[in-house]
Enzyme design. Structure first.
Site, short mmCIF file in Angstrom:
data_model
loop_
_atom_site.label_atom_id
_atom_site.label_comp_id
_atom_site.label_asym_id
_atom_site.label_seq_id
_atom_site.Cartn_x
_atom_site.Cartn_y
_atom_site.Cartn_z
CB CYS A 112 -0.89 -0.11 1.12
SG CYS A 112 -2.14 -1.41 1.08
CG HIS A 248 -3.18 3.72 1.82
ND1 HIS A 248 -3.71 3.26 0.61
CD2 HIS A 248 -3.10 2.70 2.48
CE1 HIS A 248 -4.10 2.01 0.88
NE2 HIS A 248 -3.88 1.38 2.09
CG ASN A 278 -6.56 -0.90 1.35
OD1 ASN A 278 -6.05 -0.37 0.36
ND2 ASN A 278 -6.19 -1.08 2.61
N1 COA Z 1 -18.32 -7.96 10.63
C1 COA Z 1 -18.69 -7.98 11.79
N2 COA Z 1 -17.88 -8.37 12.74
C2 COA Z 1 -16.64 -8.24 12.74
C3 COA Z 1 -16.15 -8.16 11.75
C4 COA Z 1 -16.99 -7.94 10.37
N3 COA Z 1 -16.49 -7.72 9.20
N4 COA Z 1 -14.77 -8.37 11.73
C5 COA Z 1 -14.48 -8.53 12.87
N5 COA Z 1 -15.96 -8.66 13.57
C6 COA Z 1 -16.09 -8.81 14.98
C7 COA Z 1 -14.80 -9.64 15.80
O1 COA Z 1 -15.03 -10.79 15.66
C8 COA Z 1 -14.81 -9.05 17.02
O2 COA Z 1 -16.11 -9.66 17.91
P1 COA Z 1 -15.83 -9.90 19.11
O3 COA Z 1 -15.64 -8.56 19.82
O4 COA Z 1 -17.08 -10.71 19.55
O5 COA Z 1 -14.59 -10.79 19.50
C9 COA Z 1 -15.44 -7.51 16.93
O6 COA Z 1 -15.98 -7.52 15.39
C10 COA Z 1 -14.25 -6.42 16.99
O7 COA Z 1 -13.19 -7.03 15.90
P2 COA Z 1 -11.81 -6.26 15.97
O8 COA Z 1 -10.82 -7.05 15.34
O9 COA Z 1 -11.43 -5.93 17.39
O10 COA Z 1 -12.36 -5.02 15.02
P3 COA Z 1 -11.62 -3.81 15.04
O11 COA Z 1 -12.30 -2.61 15.39
O12 COA Z 1 -10.00 -3.76 15.22
O13 COA Z 1 -11.84 -3.47 13.32
C11 COA Z 1 -10.57 -3.75 11.17
C12 COA Z 1 -11.30 -4.44 12.48
C13 COA Z 1 -9.96 -4.74 10.41
C14 COA Z 1 -11.62 -2.88 10.83
C15 COA Z 1 -9.37 -2.62 11.92
O14 COA Z 1 -8.59 -3.52 12.71
C16 COA Z 1 -8.76 -2.14 10.75
O15 COA Z 1 -9.08 -1.39 10.03
N6 COA Z 1 -7.31 -2.29 10.84
C17 COA Z 1 -6.48 -1.63 10.10
C18 COA Z 1 -6.60 -2.54 8.58
C19 COA Z 1 -5.91 -1.88 7.41
O16 COA Z 1 -6.06 -0.84 7.32
N7 COA Z 1 -5.18 -2.70 6.87
C20 COA Z 1 -4.40 -2.31 5.40
C21 COA Z 1 -3.60 -1.49 5.64
S1 COA Z 1 -2.67 -0.93 4.47
#
Ligand code: COA
Length: 321
Positions: A112, A248, A278
């Site tokens: 990215c 980004h 993304n």
């Molecule tokens: N839909 C619904 N629920 C979801 C889910 C989805 N797509 N993905 C995860 N969950 C659930 C999890 O199982 C968790 O449930 P629990 O609390 O019962 O265990 C809860 O939602 C929270 O999950 P978590 O992983 O803590 O969510 P988050 O707030 O960290 O969000 C991302 C997840 C991926 C959106 C976030 O971590 C993120 O954006 N990270 C950066 C990713 C990124 O930018 N990558 C590319 C970089 S170039």
């Protein structure tokens, strides 16, 4: 000497998958995805919409916007982690498709951060006087690397391409800060399927994008502002002197957090991940193209571009529009 952007272009696949479509594939909801990421839709490539196809359409649009002919290009750099072919490189395929017969062509993989590093590379060639007219592309068909059964990743990504044409000018400002942290590479991975160990299982989960979302989030919200601050300190500038921060487009929450940490208004941080998700190396040039075509960028304004992603890698570049 620096390269000034004199034309931008972009191309995204026709098919649009909204969050409701994803909720048919995995256990998720429109509300969850919007709230946690800011993404509502993403464009998904059909078989014939290859990375090279999207890249060459974006390139042609950028050339038209710049008012220059493909034969005038001396260098083409394409940033991609999802090329249709391992060889020839996507840049060579673009060269063939647009008729840029005089250009030297190569690809660059920095995930990215790819477009930012490609832009920096182009600027280094220009500063040395080696090339004067350069096409820089970010192009991805991430849908080929996405595990559509993994709700922690499939909600984030989309396909598309963006391109800019750089032309040498004697004046103008360009500066860059770049970093890589290979030690943390394990938090965002995708292993090549073209290995002997996958001969019997070409769809092994590790051959799709895998991510520790929380770690990537923490990395982005700390390192992006750090890189921007390092860049501006080195250039003896202040965030208040920057007109646009073009980041980004990974997650709207990341962009908001960076704006807050830099104590700057979100108005200076354009976002478009709602429409595209993304698109990795394509996200910055697609956003630049939208801003350019909406005439939201004025000559002489200062832009800070910032990329971050797998590697881990990140950086920030300062340029004058
Ligand atoms: N839909 C619904 N629920 C979801 C889910 C989805 N797509 N993905 C995860 N969950 C659930 C999890 O199982 C968790 O449930 P629990 O609390 O019962 O265990 C809860 O939602 C929270 O999950 P978590 O992983 O803590 O969510 P988050 O707030 O960290 O969000 C991302 C997840 C991926 C959106 C976030 O971590 C993120 O954006 N990270 C950066 C990713 C990124 O930018 N990558 C590319 C970089 S170039």
């Amino acid at each position: 000497m620096t390269g000034k952007i004199c034309g931008t272009g972009s191309c995204v696949p026709k098919a649009v998958w909204d969050n409701r479509k994803l909720a048919e594939l995995v256990d998720t909801s429109d509300e969850w995805i919007r709230e946690r990421t800011g993404v509502a839709r993403r464009h998904i490539a059909a078989e014939q919409e290859t990375t090279a196809y999207l890249a060459s359409n974006a390139a042609q649009a950028a050339l038209q916007n710049a008012g220059i002919e493909a034969e005038e290009l001396e260098l083409i750099i394409t940033a991609t982690i999802s090329p249709g072919d391992i060889m020839p490189g996507t840049s060579c395929e673009v060269q063939k498709l647009i008729g840029a017969v005089n250009a030297t062509c190569f690809d660059l993989n920095a995930a990215c951060t790819g477009f930012l590093f490609a832009l920096n590379t182009a600027q280094a060639y220009i500063a040395q006087g080696i090339y004067r007219t350069v096409l820089v592309i970010g192009a991805e068909t991430l849908s080929n690397l996405t595990n559509w059964q993994d709700r922690s990743t499939c909600i984030l990504f989309g396909d598309g391409a963006g391109a800019v044409v750089l032309r040498t000018e004697e004046t103008g400002r360009f500066a860059q800060v770049t970093h890589s942290i290979g030690e943390k590479g394990g938090v965002l991975t995708c292993t090549s399927r073209n290995q002997k160990k996958y001969e019997g299982s070409p769809t092994a989960p590790e051959t799709y994008m895998q991510m520790d979302g929380k770690e990537v989030f923490k990395f982005a919200v700390s390192k992006v502002p750090e890189a921007i601050e390092e860049l501006l300190k080195r250039e003896q500038m202040d965030t208040s002197q920057i007109d646009h921060f073009v980041l980004h487009q990974a997650n709207e929450r990341i962009v908001r957090s960076v704006a807050k940490r830099l104590k700057e208004d979100m108005k200076k941080f354009p976002v478009n991940m709602e429409e595209y998700g993304n698109t990795s190396s394509a996200s910055i040039p697609i956003l630049l193209d939208e801003l350019n075509r909406r005439e939201m960028l004025k000559r002489g304004e200062y832009l800070v571009l910032s990329g971050f992603g797998a590697g881990l890698s990140y950086g920030a570049s300062l340029m004058e529009w």
